[in-house]
Design a protein around this motif. Sequence first.
Motif, PDB file in Angstrom:
ATOM      1  N   LEU A  39      -6.227   6.565  -4.495  1.00  0.00           N
ATOM      2  CA  LEU A  39      -7.120   7.727  -4.439  1.00  0.00           C
ATOM      3  C   LEU A  39      -6.771   8.708  -3.328  1.00  0.00           C
ATOM      4  CD1 LEU A  39     -10.592   6.044  -5.077  1.00  0.00           C
ATOM      5  CD2 LEU A  39      -9.103   7.171  -6.706  1.00  0.00           C
ATOM      6  N   THR A  40      -6.250   8.177  -2.217  1.00  0.00           N
ATOM      7  CA  THR A  40      -6.039   9.061  -1.060  1.00  0.00           C
ATOM      8  C   THR A  40      -4.573   9.447  -0.847  1.00  0.00           C
ATOM      9  OG1 THR A  40      -5.788   7.136   0.374  1.00  0.00           O
ATOM     10  CG2 THR A  40      -7.992   8.089   0.216  1.00  0.00           C
ATOM     11  N   LYS A  41      -3.674   8.705  -1.504  1.00  0.00           N
ATOM     12  CA  LYS A  41      -2.220   8.841  -1.253  1.00  0.00           C
ATOM     13  C   LYS A  41      -1.872   8.519   0.203  1.00  0.00           C
ATOM     14  CE  LYS A  41       0.693  11.652  -3.221  1.00  0.00           C
ATOM     15  NZ  LYS A  41       1.448  10.595  -3.891  1.00  0.00           N
ATOM     16  N   LYS A  42      -2.648   7.626   0.802  1.00  0.00           N
ATOM     17  CA  LYS A  42      -2.386   7.203   2.184  1.00  0.00           C
ATOM     18  C   LYS A  42      -2.270   5.680   2.221  1.00  0.00           C
ATOM     19  CE  LYS A  42      -3.444  11.294   4.133  1.00  0.00           C
ATOM     20  NZ  LYS A  42      -2.486  12.101   4.866  1.00  0.00           N
ATOM     21  N   ARG A  43      -1.636   5.189   3.268  1.00  0.00           N
ATOM     22  CA  ARG A  43      -1.533   3.736   3.426  1.00  0.00           C
ATOM     23  C   ARG A  43      -2.789   3.256   4.152  1.00  0.00           C
ATOM     24  NH1 ARG A  43       4.293   2.483   5.809  1.00  0.00           N
ATOM     25  NH2 ARG A  43       3.356   0.418   5.945  1.00  0.00           N
ATOM     26  N   THR A  44      -3.855   3.050   3.375  1.00  0.00           N
ATOM     27  CA  THR A  44      -5.160   2.817   4.006  1.00  0.00           C
ATOM     28  C   THR A  44      -5.261   1.460   4.713  1.00  0.00           C
ATOM     29  OG1 THR A  44      -5.942   2.244   1.813  1.00  0.00           O
ATOM     30  CG2 THR A  44      -6.557   4.400   2.633  1.00  0.00           C
TER      31      THR A  44
ATOM     32  N   GLN B  86      -0.904  16.584   6.088  1.00  0.00           N
ATOM     33  CA  GLN B  86      -1.357  16.166   4.752  1.00  0.00           C
ATOM     34  C   GLN B  86      -0.462  15.072   4.185  1.00  0.00           C
ATOM     35  OE1 GLN B  86      -1.211  19.819   2.549  1.00  0.00           O
ATOM     36  NE2 GLN B  86      -2.726  20.728   3.923  1.00  0.00           N
ATOM     37  N   LYS B  87       0.825  15.182   4.433  1.00  0.00           N
ATOM     38  CA  LYS B  87       1.765  14.233   3.827  1.00  0.00           C
ATOM     39  C   LYS B  87       1.848  12.908   4.587  1.00  0.00           C
ATOM     40  CE  LYS B  87       3.321  16.868   0.514  1.00  0.00           C
ATOM     41  NZ  LYS B  87       3.161  16.575  -0.884  1.00  0.00           N
ATOM     42  N   CYS B  88       1.584  12.913   5.877  1.00  0.00           N
ATOM     43  CA  CYS B  88       1.720  11.676   6.649  1.00  0.00           C
ATOM     44  C   CYS B  88       0.835  10.589   6.043  1.00  0.00           C
ATOM     45  CB  CYS B  88       1.332  11.892   8.110  1.00  0.00           C
ATOM     46  SG  CYS B  88       1.305  10.332   9.019  1.00  0.00           S
ATOM     47  N   PRO B  89       1.422   9.482   5.615  1.00  0.00           N
ATOM     48  CA  PRO B  89       0.621   8.459   4.926  1.00  0.00           C
ATOM     49  C   PRO B  89      -0.203   7.596   5.881  1.00  0.00           C
ATOM     50  CG  PRO B  89       2.922   7.797   5.031  1.00  0.00           C
ATOM     51  CD  PRO B  89       2.850   9.151   5.663  1.00  0.00           C
TER      52      PRO B  89
ATOM     53  N   PHE C 282      -7.107  -0.166   8.833  1.00  0.00           N
ATOM     54  CA  PHE C 282      -7.694  -1.497   9.004  1.00  0.00           C
ATOM     55  C   PHE C 282      -6.828  -2.478   9.800  1.00  0.00           C
ATOM     56  CE2 PHE C 282      -9.133  -5.707   7.448  1.00  0.00           C
ATOM     57  CZ  PHE C 282     -10.462  -5.599   7.789  1.00  0.00           C
ATOM     58  N   CYS C 283      -5.525  -2.485   9.551  1.00  0.00           N
ATOM     59  CA  CYS C 283      -4.684  -3.577  10.050  1.00  0.00           C
ATOM     60  C   CYS C 283      -4.673  -3.684  11.589  1.00  0.00           C
ATOM     61  CB  CYS C 283      -3.259  -3.393   9.554  1.00  0.00           C
ATOM     62  SG  CYS C 283      -2.169  -4.691  10.145  1.00  0.00           S
ATOM     63  N   PRO C 284      -5.197  -4.789  12.134  1.00  0.00           N
ATOM     64  CA  PRO C 284      -5.234  -4.929  13.597  1.00  0.00           C
ATOM     65  C   PRO C 284      -3.850  -5.172  14.190  1.00  0.00           C
ATOM     66  CG  PRO C 284      -6.088  -6.899  12.541  1.00  0.00           C
ATOM     67  CD  PRO C 284      -5.825  -5.916  11.446  1.00  0.00           C
ATOM     68  N   PHE C 285      -2.955  -5.776  13.400  1.00  0.00           N
ATOM     69  CA  PHE C 285      -1.592  -5.973  13.907  1.00  0.00           C
ATOM     70  C   PHE C 285      -0.932  -4.604  14.112  1.00  0.00           C
ATOM     71  CE2 PHE C 285       2.954  -6.137  13.338  1.00  0.00           C
ATOM     72  CZ  PHE C 285       3.312  -7.072  14.293  1.00  0.00           C
TER      73      PHE C 285
ATOM     74  N   ASP D 116       0.842  -1.218   0.000  1.00  0.00           N
ATOM     75  CA  ASP D 116       0.000   0.000   0.000  1.00  0.00           C
ATOM     76  C   ASP D 116       0.871   1.260   0.000  1.00  0.00           C
ATOM     77  OD1 ASP D 116       0.610  -0.152   2.704  1.00  0.00           O
ATOM     78  OD2 ASP D 116      -1.435   0.212   3.423  1.00  0.00           O
ATOM     79  N   ASP D 117       2.076   1.137   0.544  1.00  0.00           N
ATOM     80  CA  ASP D 117       3.008   2.270   0.469  1.00  0.00           C
ATOM     81  C   ASP D 117       3.288   2.583  -1.010  1.00  0.00           C
ATOM     82  OD1 ASP D 117       4.831   4.216   1.094  1.00  0.00           O
ATOM     83  OD2 ASP D 117       6.147   2.970   2.304  1.00  0.00           O
ATOM     84  N   GLY D 118       3.545   1.537  -1.783  1.00  0.00           N
ATOM     85  CA  GLY D 118       3.837   1.712  -3.208  1.00  0.00           C
ATOM     86  C   GLY D 118       2.657   2.304  -3.963  1.00  0.00           C
ATOM     87  N   PHE D 119       1.480   1.713  -3.770  1.00  0.00           N
ATOM     88  CA  PHE D 119       0.302   2.221  -4.501  1.00  0.00           C
ATOM     89  C   PHE D 119      -0.032   3.661  -4.094  1.00  0.00           C
ATOM     90  CE2 PHE D 119      -0.519  -2.352  -5.260  1.00  0.00           C
ATOM     91  CZ  PHE D 119      -0.620  -2.285  -6.642  1.00  0.00           C
ATOM     92  N   SER D 120       0.252   4.009  -2.845  1.00  0.00           N
ATOM     93  CA  SER D 120      -0.083   5.368  -2.391  1.00  0.00           C
ATOM     94  C   SER D 120       0.818   6.425  -3.045  1.00  0.00           C
ATOM     95  CB  SER D 120       0.027   5.469  -0.868  1.00  0.00           C
ATOM     96  OG  SER D 120       1.389   5.459  -0.483  1.00  0.00           O
ATOM     97  N   ARG D 121       1.859   5.977  -3.719  1.00  0.00           N
ATOM     98  CA  ARG D 121       2.783   6.943  -4.338  1.00  0.00           C
ATOM     99  C   ARG D 121       2.541   7.096  -5.840  1.00  0.00           C
ATOM    100  NH1 ARG D 121       7.531   7.615  -0.818  1.00  0.00           N
ATOM    101  NH2 ARG D 121       6.966   6.524   1.074  1.00  0.00           N
ATOM    102  N   LEU D 122       1.556   6.378  -6.364  1.00  0.00           N
ATOM    103  CA  LEU D 122       1.384   6.392  -7.816  1.00  0.00           C
ATOM    104  C   LEU D 122       0.865   7.728  -8.357  1.00  0.00           C
ATOM    105  CD1 LEU D 122       0.088   2.813  -8.672  1.00  0.00           C
ATOM    106  CD2 LEU D 122       2.380   3.754  -8.912  1.00  0.00           C
ATOM    107  N   ARG D 123      -0.077   8.350  -7.661  1.00  0.00           N
ATOM    108  CA  ARG D 123      -0.626   9.626  -8.150  1.00  0.00           C
ATOM    109  C   ARG D 123       0.141  10.799  -7.539  1.00  0.00           C
ATOM    110  NH1 ARG D 123      -5.420  10.506 -10.620  1.00  0.00           N
ATOM    111  NH2 ARG D 123      -5.359  12.564  -9.703  1.00  0.00           N
TER     112      ARG D 123
END
Lengths: 211, 391
Positions: free
Chosen positions: B258-263, B301-304, B268-271, B174-181
């Motif tokens: 869409l959000t540029k965040k690690r959603t 704004q930048k904090c993922p 979600f991640c309980p760990f 998700d780090d990678g995908f959040s950097r695409l846009r």
Amino acid sequence: MEGLFLGLATGTACLAYCAPVLIPYLIGEGKGIRQNSLMLVVFLIGRLYGYLLFAVLAWLAGLLIGQGIIYRDLIFGGTYLVLALLLMIYGFSTSERYCPAKISSSLSEKFARLWPSLLPLVLGFFTGLNLCPPFFLAIAGAAKTGTLAGSLWFFLLFFFGTTLYFVPVPLLGIFRKFQQLKMVARLAAGTVGLYYAYIGVIMIFGGVKRL
Amino acid sequence: MSESLLEALDTKTQRRLTSTILLTLPMVLLTAFMYVGGGMPHGWRATVPMILTYVFVNVLFFQMLRTGRTDKYRAAFFITMAITFIISFMTNLIEMRGSLVLSAADMAKGETPFCHMVIPMTIIPAALTRTIIFPGRILGGFADVATMFTLWIGATLALGRGFCSWGCFYGGLDDGFSRLRKKPLIKKISERWTYLPYAVLVAIVLLSALTLSPTYCAWLCPYKAVTEFAAITSSTVVVQTILFYALFIGLVIVLPILTKKRTQCGLFCPFGAFQSFSNKINPFEIRINRDVCKDCQVCAQKCPTFSLDRNSIENGRTRLSCMKCGRCVDTCPKGAIAYHVKGTPLTFNSQRARLLFIYPAFLFLVVFGGGMIRDGIYRILLLISTGSMIR
Ligand code: SF4
Ligand code: SF4
């Protein structure tokens, strides 16, 4: 054990919603930890009575539905599903709701004037009759057990599960992060709703197969 | 510019370069020992991945020190690790079991690789029943329970929730995908959803204790979509598989874009939620210098990972969920944010705290991810030269 689980899973919500109404009575008088704990115990006994009353009612409801009938799984499955959806709405919606105990607080005030020392017991009893989605789920679960002993046992475990969260209240400064706790509690209740929805669907499938 | 000034600048640059080289040297030696300590590999297909990984790792570390920027180089490693982990994991599994499908027989044999996500779910059942509720090997074999627990404890002590930006082999996705846009399409996400991971944690811990099975793995783990999956033998497994794919597409691909965040990690991640509490005991933290901060909110704004908001900035601290990725430190226009070692004076102009953090963090990344990157490159070379990734 399901009662205990349900209690543990939704007890955070009970605490988050009902504590603001209850705690002022418990610790507002500033009587120190020992006095507060004593009041909490009386309050919890009152709450237990409320639960046991509902255990009997749930058993009667279970009797009405009947044990052997073919539609039993369908009825309980459907009930679970509807209640689970309610639990999810309750958990994930942003609207503010209040603990039903708040409604009963005016009644409690009358008691307070008549028998001040019994106030925690009365408050406990009325929160024991808290008609929120987790509580309805507990009724459905208890009714499904089919026996009075089973129903009482279910509610007893449900009581223990939810009570665990009340125990540290007089001891901890839990209110510092209260808003956050409330948010987590509601969302957790909503997430548990997903599990109950799944159980409901499985029961309905089982019921349909038996038709 | 006068000649003496130019000279002074030159000396300064030279001094900086020398100190960067000197600081990189221990990493160069350590990684050399790690990679060739057991002897040189045989054949070009094994040697090339080793050299490439070695160079990749050390160039990134050198750049991290030279530029003073953390997040960009960390992310390059972290994302590569996640991609090569999937390649390596899948191919190893096929070699070990013959397929990616996890059958009931494999589970009975205890052949399921253990993953850190399961840890919060195992604690109550382990206390109640003295067994680990996971069909994996306790000791010995691929990703056994004991090794994974040891690695996790080490990472927790050294990094706290920094594990989620420096150690987790899924987080890079998700780090990678959040950097695409370049810019986010969805800018506002209600704060209440940042509490969802804690709620999921409560729910799965209780459900796992009730059912004595790792509920999250069975029902909610998005990464099941890219690792192993249960053999489809019933309608329940169909529902589970649909859930895995839906969560993966939604939380790991679409929402991060869409959000540029690690959603997945932040919502979600309980760990991750569980790991957040380790930030309390970990010596490193991120602090904001309130004397310099202009409240521009760029860092928030930048904090993922949704770990900064107006409140936390006012308090000069991050929220509990901070993954110590360093992006806020790198992007603050006023240079008001810095790594800090708890209990030491707040000196925002010092690089010492950052160095103290990135050394163990990067080393952990190398230990955890180096092997994955090497194996990933090896598999790709195997595919190119033989047409198959399987040995
Ligand atoms: S980006 Fe820097 S200056 Fe702006 S609010 Fe954050 S810490 Fe303050
Ligand atoms: S607060 Fe800063 S270091 Fe922490 S996760 Fe956010 S950007 Fe990364």
